[in-house]
Design an enzyme around this catalytic site. Structure first.
Site, mmCIF file in Angstrom:
data_model
loop_
_atom_site.group_PDB
_atom_site.id
_atom_site.type_symbol
_atom_site.label_atom_id
_atom_site.label_comp_id
_atom_site.label_asym_id
_atom_site.label_seq_id
_atom_site.Cartn_x
_atom_site.Cartn_y
_atom_site.Cartn_z
ATOM 1 N N ASN A 84 0.743 -1.108 0.012
ATOM 2 C CA ASN A 84 -0.039 0.049 0.009
ATOM 3 C C ASN A 84 0.944 1.185 0.067
ATOM 4 O OD1 ASN A 84 0.575 0.620 2.887
ATOM 5 N ND2 ASN A 84 -0.591 -1.231 3.359
ATOM 6 N N ASP B 67 -4.159 -6.455 5.178
ATOM 7 C CA ASP B 67 -5.141 -7.098 5.975
ATOM 8 C C ASP B 67 -5.130 -8.393 5.514
ATOM 9 O OD1 ASP B 67 -6.618 -5.083 7.308
ATOM 10 O OD2 ASP B 67 -7.455 -4.249 5.439
ATOM 11 N N LYS C 31 8.431 -17.246 -10.603
ATOM 12 C CA LYS C 31 7.473 -16.203 -11.271
ATOM 13 C C LYS C 31 6.259 -16.737 -12.078
ATOM 14 C CE LYS C 31 7.469 -12.498 -14.424
ATOM 15 N NZ LYS C 31 8.170 -11.598 -15.648
ATOM 16 N N PRO D 170 -2.662 -11.997 10.498
ATOM 17 C CA PRO D 170 -3.094 -11.552 12.014
ATOM 18 C C PRO D 170 -3.071 -10.205 12.341
ATOM 19 C CG PRO D 170 -0.570 -12.447 11.758
ATOM 20 C CD PRO D 170 -1.349 -12.482 10.302
ATOM 21 N N ASP D 171 -3.923 -9.781 13.365
ATOM 22 C CA ASP D 171 -4.183 -8.397 13.618
ATOM 23 C C ASP D 171 -3.026 -8.298 14.753
ATOM 24 O OD1 ASP D 171 -4.666 -5.997 14.862
ATOM 25 O OD2 ASP D 171 -6.588 -6.203 13.698
ATOM 26 N N ILE D 172 -1.943 -7.589 14.267
ATOM 27 C CA ILE D 172 -0.854 -7.556 15.369
ATOM 28 C C ILE D 172 -1.239 -6.548 16.682
ATOM 29 C CG2 ILE D 172 1.809 -6.497 15.646
ATOM 30 C CD1 ILE D 172 1.773 -6.904 12.292
ATOM 31 N N PHE E 226 -3.446 3.295 15.628
ATOM 32 C CA PHE E 226 -3.946 4.127 14.487
ATOM 33 C C PHE E 226 -5.029 3.853 13.675
ATOM 34 C CE2 PHE E 226 -0.973 7.731 13.784
ATOM 35 C CZ PHE E 226 -0.148 7.483 14.860
ATOM 36 N N LYS F 18 -13.140 1.697 16.478
ATOM 37 C CA LYS F 18 -11.829 0.852 16.237
ATOM 38 C C LYS F 18 -11.335 0.712 17.517
ATOM 39 C CE LYS F 18 -10.295 0.435 12.160
ATOM 40 N NZ LYS F 18 -9.698 1.217 10.925
ATOM 41 N N LYS G 129 -10.108 -2.958 18.984
ATOM 42 C CA LYS G 129 -8.920 -3.153 19.128
ATOM 43 C C LYS G 129 -8.594 -3.550 20.684
ATOM 44 C CE LYS G 129 -7.649 -2.745 14.655
ATOM 45 N NZ LYS G 129 -6.833 -3.470 13.828
#
Ligand code: C5P
Length: 406
Positions: free
Chosen positions: A213, A282, A292, A310-312, A332, A346, A350
């Protein structure tokens, strides 16, 4: 560097080729909002003229203890008392030896000796040939001046003007500026270990392609720099970004969310603050091809299946240390609309005490941003400013919420 705004710095130059870098250092100090009084030794004036330094600082340079411009004829007293810090850059081997002996037969060493030690820090940016740097006499003198209260900023490594390669180059002006700003910052996080994740992650599809991203990592790097300036030990886990490591910060480079997760959970076991600024992907391809993936000419596109990363932050925020209050977690949220509502939701999801909201498209890659801080009591908006200034404000808010150490 917001810490330098309004500060008055005596910039001392002793003799060395690195004097050419002091012109840029002076310019950066002025740009950061400091006033600069340049003092040069006779040797420094062999390398760069006072004309250049006067033009850049906007003040006449001092170079003699007999300078009659001062009403009381005591520049060695007045200059040191007006200063918030005395910075010697470059600091030659000879000048270190002079400081070690407490010599005072020319203006610069005289004002170092005469400065009010408890209020005006003395910082040295040494610059010399590698043999001179390694010489036991220089090392001995440095130990002495450090014992006498000077802060030695260290040296760089690389090609030297004499043609040799090794330790002894003066630090780059940006590095010196960062160290000076840190020196002048209140040590609100002394004794804390701050862990920061920053930048994007890169999820490989095959050896030459992947999903990532537009996160630049600038906010996370600014947060790490501000935490270090506040006296914390800082570990920065960085995804693939093109940013210099903040001074004094331990940096761990990773690529994927899985690698970031492993590194972050490892360091979180010893940290007291965790700030998750990274824009973690995500999802990742369920399987990264080892070769390749080739177009076969049929017009068919390869099927790509994804699995969730995984959501750290959520994982660490629900750990025993975080839930018992030993580890303070900050998240954040980059949103594109309804910032307060989405970011508040959020924070709950979280399980973090403090969440920082910002508008994603307005921050990615930019040097400035605007934030909203949300905790259990409510929210506070921090208006648009440089990411470094915002990071300073965020660190100050965190410092108010964690126990004082040492
Ligand atoms: O769920 P979302 O990605 O919007 O959450 C953003 C916050 O969670 C950021 O603090 C980010 O660093 C963190 N995060 C994480 N691991 C993930 C996803 C997000 O630490 N896999």
């Amino acid at each position: 560097m917001t810490q330098l705004a309004g500060k008055h710095i005596v910039l001392g130059l002793s003799g060395g080729v690195a004097c050419y870098k002091s012109a840029e250092l002076c310019r950066l100090l002025v740009k950061a909002g400091a006033t600069v009084q340049v003092v040069m030794t006779e040797a420094a004036a062999q390398f760069i003229t006072p004309v250049t330094m006067q033009a850049l600082s906007g003040r006449a340079v001092y170079s003699s203890q007999w300078d009659g411009r001062e009403r009381n004829n005591m520049p060695h007293i007045n200059l040191g008392r007006e200063a918030d810090a005395v910075l010697i850059a470059p600091c030659s081997a000879d000048f270190i030896a002079r400081l070690a002996q407490g010599r005072s037969d020319e203006l610069l060493s005289l004002l170092c000796l005469a400065r009010p030690m408890e209020r005006v820090p003395l910082l040295l940016a040494p610059a010399m040939n590698r043999e001179m740097w390694q010489h036991p006499a220089t090392q001995r003198n440095m130990e002495q001046v450090a014992r006498d209260g000077a802060v030695i900023l260290g040296v760089g490594n690389g090609e030297q003007a004499c043609g040799e390669t090794g330790d002894g180059r003066m630090l780059e002006p940006e590095e010196i500026l960062e160290d000076l700003a840190a020196q002048l910052s209140p040590k609100t996080l002394a004794g804390h270990h701050v862990l920061v994740t920053a930048g994007p992650t890169f999820e490989a599809i095959d050896p030459v392609r992947g999903i990532t991203n537009l996160s630049s990592g600038k906010m996370g790097f600014a947060v790490a720099r501000a935490a270090r300036a506040a006296g914390a030990q800082v570990t920065l886990i960085a995804g693939p970004v093109h940013l210099p490591t903040p001074r004094g910060v331990q940096r761990i480079d990773v690529q994927s969310a899985a690698q970031m997760f492993d590194a972050a959970t490892g360091f979180a076991s010893a940290a007291s603050v965790f700030i998750a600024t990274a824009a973690v992907a995500d999802w990742r391809p369920a399987q990264a091809s080892s070769q390749k993936i080739k177009k076969d000419g049929s017009g068919d596109v390869p099927p790509l299946a994804f699995v969730e990363n995984p959501d750290i932050l959520a994982g660490i925020a629900h750990s025993r240390r975080a839930e018992s209050g030993e580890l303070f977690c900050v998240g954040f949220a980059a949103e594109s609309e309804n910032l307060l509502d989405h970011a508040s939701a959020k924070r709950e999801r979280k399980g973090v005490p403090l969440l920082v909201g910002n508008i994603g498209p307005a921050t990615f890659g930019q040097d400035d941003n605007a934030l909203i801080l949300i905790d259990a009591q409510g929210h506070r908006e921090i208006p648009r400013a440089s990411k470094q200034a915002l990071a300073g404000e965020l660190i100050a808010e965190i410092a108010r919420r964690v126990p004082v150490r040492d």
